[in-house]
Design an enzyme around this catalytic site. Structure first.
Site: not given
Length: 410
Positions: A4, A105-106
């Site tokens: 993350d 974003d992860e």
């Protein structure tokens, strides 16, 4: 593993500026936000020093500036975000045989079968974290666990630039004492229902009677959250994205809409946007839905099943107008409009109506011609006459695209 990016949008902008010899936004009160002059301008990400001023993600830019007048505000750059996202996930793919992009974003990494290469999973996670930081200039948290839910929860522990584990034997110490509201998928309303039943912590939920939990929050969600609280999750890491279950587009309006004609123009632009994306994937819809939000912030939506599948903008727009007429009282100012298409049919095996006529064929040719122009010159190069004037509400900078994935909404 779950990887993350720490405060992704701000970190990516900061890394770019540092590479150009500028100040590091992460070390000063700063944020990524929209136009401060417009009501739709909100904080998308903030630095840790900005958080100390009480600035929150999602709050209006004007409100954040009242809390911190010296706040450094950077505009969003979605091209940068896409490039940065791809760069860190490419590094992840060098470590794992299967990587699932969970959001921009992860991502999840399935490390099954890598024990000989990485005998110490924590050391491997630290190596991955450090490679991303040293190569790309931004930091990530990595959660290490036996399944996806525990890895995701672990990555959300202390930040930034950390590796955390959450193995089954660690649940009583690290997991169960957390507030039930910290559990993935527990929203504010669900948290309140559980707390009214004296289920305060994740441990309380884990130990609660399943049927009692289901009576409180529903059978399906109750089972899922009860499993999560006990660290149970058998969902696989899926390398390839699942087939889209639907297409949607909604827009928060810069100015309240109070006239039917104005609303119709926005609905046309939204219908054209989602239909174009759907056509590009070779799909047709059998269900159209419209959502409205008044200035009282209450959402209302209606949907309608279609007799025959369609990918024609005009047909979708006609249904959207009828749904809108059923939803809106004609008086309440509107803040948001949305159109979504579900119940998709793919491929050529689509039953055609016996009553398809020349007018419909001309409409399909028009849609196809517009799609070709947009593919070649950009999505904003051509619009329908009826949507002129709605462009500033449904432009690239203001639209919130919704991709409904199989099995979940995201």
């Amino acid at each position: 593993m779950h990887v993350d990016v720490n405060s992704a949008f701000l970190s990516w902008e900061a890394a770019r500026r540092v590479a150009q010899g500028e100040d590091d936004l992460r070390l000063i009160p700063s944020a990524i936000g929209g136009d401060r002059e417009k009501r739709t301008g909100v904080i998308l990400a903030k630095s840790i020093p900005a958080k100390a001023f009480g600035i929150k993600t999602g709050e209006p830019v004007a409100q954040a500036l009242r809390k911190c007048p010296d706040l450094i505000l950077a505009p969003p750059d979605f091209g940068l975000y896409e490039r940065s996202s791809k760069a860190f996930m490419d590094i992840c793919r060098a470590y794992a045989p299967a990587v699932e992009k969970f959001s921009i974003d992860e991502c999840f990494l399935d490390m099954t079968g890598t024990g000989h290469m990485y005998p110490d999973p924590v050391a491997a996670a630290s190596r991955l974290k450090d490679e991303i930081r040293d190569t790309l200039g931004f930091t990530v948290n990595v959660g290490v666990a036996e399944n996806k839910i525990l890895a995701k929860m672990a990555s959300d522990f202390e930040k930034p630039d950390k590796v955390h584990t959450l193995f089954r034997e660690e649940l009583p110490e690290k997991f169960w004492p957390l507030s039930v509201g910290d559990l993935f998928l527990v929203g504010h309303a669900t948290k309140e229902k559980l707390e009214r039943a004296y289920i305060i912590t994740i441990g309380d939920l884990a130990k609660a009677d399943l049927e009692s939990v289901q009576a409180l929050i529903g059978k399906k969600l109750g089972k899922l959250l009860h499993d999560y609280a006990n660290g149970v999750d058998d969902s696989p890491v899926v390398s390839q994205p699942e087939e889209l279950k639907g297409y949607g587009n909604s827009t928060t309006l810069e100015e309240d809409v109070t006239a039917t004609d104005a609303a119709h123009g926005i609905l046309l632009a939204l219908s054209d946007s989602v239909a174009s994306r759907m056509r590009a994937d070779g799909a047709k819809t059998q269900c159209v839905a419209v959502t409205i939000r008044g200035n009282d912030f209450h959402d209302r939506s209606h949907q309608r099943k279609l007799q025959d599948p369609t990918d024609a903008t005009g047909e979708i727009y006609d249904v959207a107008k009828k749904l809108f007429a059923e939803l809106w009282d004609g008086r309440t100012p509107l803040r948001l409009l949305g159109v979504s298409l579900t119940d998709l049919v793919r491929g050529e095996a689509v039953q055609m109506s016996l009553f398809d006529n020349e007018k419909k064929e001309k409409a399909r040719k028009l849609d196809k011609a517009m799609d070709v122009i947009r593919d070649k010159y950009g999505a904003d190069t051509i619009m329908r006459a009826g949507a002129i004037g709605a462009g500033r509400n449904v432009g690239r900078k203001h639209k919130a695209q919704i991709e409904l994935k199989k099995g979940e909404n995201s």
